[in-house]
Design an enzyme around this catalytic site. Structure first.
Site, PDB file in Angstrom:
ATOM      1  N   GLU A 105      -3.584  -3.940  -3.713  1.00 35.03           N
ATOM      2  CA  GLU A 105      -4.474  -3.152  -4.591  1.00 35.03           C
ATOM      3  C   GLU A 105      -5.921  -3.617  -4.457  1.00 35.03           C
ATOM      4  OE1 GLU A 105      -1.794  -3.985  -8.008  1.00 35.03           O
ATOM      5  OE2 GLU A 105      -1.989  -1.832  -8.407  1.00 35.03           O
ATOM      6  N   GLU A 125       6.173  -4.172  -6.720  1.00 38.83           N
ATOM      7  CA  GLU A 125       6.324  -4.331  -8.182  1.00 38.83           C
ATOM      8  C   GLU A 125       7.617  -3.743  -8.738  1.00 38.83           C
ATOM      9  OE1 GLU A 125       3.585  -3.623  -6.585  1.00 38.83           O
ATOM     10  OE2 GLU A 125       1.902  -4.721  -7.448  1.00 38.83           O
TER      11      GLU A 125
END
Ligand code: NAD
Length: 699
Positions: A105, A125
């Site tokens: 990210e 995740e």
């Protein structure tokens, strides 16, 4: 300081330095913010290169922070990434190593990405029951399209940099020094006017959603829902990615935040995070120093080329450790080698390895009938028949031939390791390595610590378990160690339920609906009923107070040993492992109840699940209070990795915590009221009672 700041020409190079994987803990976030301040304040700096020190770019968020269940301290990662994206000077990510989760990210917040081949890029995740919460669900679809982003986010599987480059993730893939290449890239950008393309200002390419957004997400939702029962996060990932298409960026970020906050509070996510930390904790042995000198571990020997010996040899050679494999007779040796070769050839047929690799692996095995050939091995693992007399002979011979300092390991499932150690003059070198079948596949390894086992033998065996891709859990010596000792109580309860009114298929269906991948009867049929029968026969003599339901032996007396005889608690059609209910078994169960004068009753699925799972929990509590397991989380690891316990429930002890220990104790007391119950069975372990009374948990 967790960042290095250096100026090369017009370019500031900021390197994250938070070993081992540059995870974005609080201090790193603060330090990167300060480095950005410096960039903004220095008019001579016209562009920025962000990279990682060491082997990783960044492994992502610091999980210890979010597992606390509280918001990250400011500056949080989304804010840091937003600040980088908003910079008025071009920012180039020099992706030097794995960029996972928050690391990926972070790279997405940069205006450009330069990388090298062979890196892992991903958003894993979902494996912790959450979703990328630092803009990943909003920026990735804007960069590589909705379909590819959704795939990556929902699967959690990282991609190789060269594969993701094809989707447009990288602006340039280079060879060699990625930082130098990124600096050069930044200079080229400056020469062209210094554009700062921001993903937050782009929209998702409609062509990346075949059939249009609505149809694309509807089809994806159906597919994901079917594949993610019991796990809420994959569908929430989809909702977040959908928001990247249907909502403006800022609103999409709010949606992502709302969804990730909701997911973090779910039991499923807490269970998966618990499992993550539990595996790491299992590596630590309280009374063994982290830096203890280890024994060498370059070569191994395995005794017995049967079911377990063959699998253990494969596990070792798969990790590149050469194995000398010993059998009593030439034909047994050849049979064992044949099975190993066939396993590898099957993998080759499925494209999982090349023919050359098959030969290379087989080349790591030295077959022998002579003990003298084992003498120089660093570890010898015995996997001969489960018989103390046979083990005695083997260990006495090993004592004579093995070099000093060699680790002498036994794969026994049930025998007393201290007794086995007493056969040699070096009991400190003896340890149990209890593999699970098939040993080359199953991740669990119970490492059994005898009363004389030396700390360095324990630490070296733990390290070996990691090397061969296993999760080692230390267990003390007792009958069945951690896993099998507990499962016996679970099986006993499953049998009792059938006395009272259930049938094997109902017991299995109830536990499978609850999340066990296989109910107890199907599991027993797979393992072979002769194994559990021999345990019971031993119990009848050694522990007559432990009661078993009588109908189970009758199944064995019919020669029904499970899958291997095409009949056990179920029947099987040749060559097929589908368990088919068998009227013979059901009649036998009904006849037994009648014979015992039991009026059968309808038993609810809830009662089945509670009685079987609470039986596991109570035995787990005994194991903890006796110090057989060092921590409740070790027991959870054993069940998650060795017994297919549902990961979204976090293991039996974690599950007990989520139910509430007082509630578990209350239910056990109610079960004890049942006139047919073995009241001793339902006596809560002292530790369980104590924790429940204090309102505490196991973990
Ligand atoms: P197995 O019968 O498949 O294999 C045992 C092998 O040992 C045979 O090939 C036999 O020829 C050989 N052998 C016997 N005596 C020997 C000797 N003196 N020297 C050399 N070789 C000898 O048995 P298995 O299922 O592989 O079990 C082996 C051990 O592993 C047992 O202690 C068992 O309790 C344990 N174990 C088994 C399982 C399982 O699921 N099968 C799981 C965990 C542990």
């Amino acid at each position: 300081m967790s960042v290095h700041y250096e100026v090369r020409g017009a370019c500031a190079v900021i390197a994250l330095d938070n070993p081992p994987v540059n995870s974005f803990g609080f201090q790193l976030r603060v330090d990167v913010m300060a480095a950005i301040d410096r960039v903004e304040a220095d008019a001579a700096v016209k562009a920025v290169v962000l990279t990682g020190s060491g082997r990783a770019f960044s492994g992502g968020a610091d999980i210890t922070e979010f597992s606390a269940g509280t918001a990250m301290d400011e500056p949080n990662l989304p804010a840091l990434i937003a600040r980088i994206e908003a910079l008025q000077k071009p920012v180039v990510a020099a992706v030097n190593g794995a960029a996972l989760g928050g690391g990926c990210e972070f790279a997405l917040g940069c205006h450009y990405r330069v990388g090298v081949a062979g890196l892992q890029i991903g958003l894993p995740e979902v494996n912790l029951g959450i979703l990328p919460g630092a803009g990943g669900t909003q920026r990735l679809p804007r960069l590589i399209g909705a379909a590819s982003a959704l795939d990556m986010i929902v699967s959690g599987k990282p991609m190789k940099s060269e594969a993701i480059a094809k989707l447009g993730f990288f602006d340039r893939i280079v060879e060699g020094d990625v930082v130098a290449a990124a600096v050069q890239f930044a200079e080229e950008i400056l020469a062209k006017g210094g554009q700062c393309p921001r993903l937050c200002e782009r929209s998702v390419d409609p062509a990346s959603m075949p059939g249009g957004a609505e149809a694309f997400f509807a089809a994806a939702r159906t597919k994901i829902a079917a594949a993610s029962q019991n796990f809420p996060s994959p569908l929430k990932c989809l909702e977040a990615v959908e928001a990247s298409v249907s909502q403006p960026f800022e609103q999409g970020m709010q949606t992502e935040l709302k969804l990730v906050t909701w997911l973090m509070a779910t039991t499923e996510s807490r269970a998966l995070v618990h499992a993550f930390f539990a595996e790491r904790a299992a590596n630590k042995i309280a009374d063994v120093a982290d830096d203890i000198a280890l024994r060498p571990m370059k070569s191994a020997a395995v005794i017995g080329a049967g079911t377990m010996g063959g699998g253990i040899a494969m596990a070792l050679i798969n990790a590149g450790i050469p194995v000398t494999l010993l059998e009593v007779k030439q034909d047994a040796l050849e049979r064992g080698l044949g099975v190993i070769r066939k396993n590898y050839e099957n993998s080759a047929k499925k494209g999982r390895m090349t023919e050359a690799q098959v030969e290379q692996r087989m080349g790591l095995i030295t077959p022998t009938l002579a003990y003298t050939d084992l003498a120089q091995a660093d570890i010898v693992i015995e996997a001969v028949f489960e018989d103390m007399g046979v083990k005695e002979k083997v260990f006495k011979t090993l004592d004579e031939v093995m070099k000093p300092g060699a680790i002498l390991a036994s794969n026994t499932s049930m025998l007393d390791l201290n007794k086995i150690a007493s056969f040699v003059k070096r009991p400190q070198d003896v340890i149990g390595t209890h593999f699970f079948s098939p040993a080359n596949v199953m991740r669990l390894l119970e490492i059994v610590r005898g009363k004389a086992t030396a700390p360095d033998v324990l630490a070296t065996t733990m390290q070996l378990s990691r090397k061969i891709g296993k999760v080692g859990v230390v267990a003390g010596v007792c009958d069945g160690f951690i896993g099998n000792r507990m499962i016996e109580q679970y099986f006993r309860q499953a049998y009792f339920l059938c006395d009272e009114g259930a049938l094997p298929k109902q017991v299995d269906a109830a536990l499978e609906a609850w999340g066990m991948s296989m109910g107890p009867f199907r599991m027993l049929d797979m393992a072979g009923l002769d194994v559990s029968w021999s345990v019971r026969k031993r119990r009848y003599v050694e522990m007559p107070e432990m009661k078993y339901s009588g109908w189970v032996d009758r199944i064995c007396e019919l020669g029904r040993f499970g899958q291997k005889t095409n009949a056990g608690f179920y029947r099987y059609e040749a060559g097929n492992r589908n368990a088919l209910p068998d009227p013979i078994v059901e009649d036998l169960v009904l006849a037994y109840s009648q014979e015992q004068g039991i009026t059968r009753r309808a038993i609810s699925d809830e009662e089945i699940v509670q009685r079987c799972i609470y039986a596991l929990i109570n035995e787990g509590a005994h194991i903890l209070e006796e110090g057989i397991a060092a921590r409740a989380s070790d027991i959870d690891v054993v069940y998650l990795t060795g017994y297919a316990f549902p990961s979204f429930r976090g293991g039996p002890m974690f599950y007990a915590d989520t139910v509430g220990l007082a509630k578990v104790v209350d239910s056990m007391r109610q079960f004890a009221q049942n006139p047919l119950a073995d009241s001793k069975f339902w006596q809560p372990a002292a530790l369980l009672t104590k924790l429940a009374a204090a309102g505490k948990t196991f973990n």
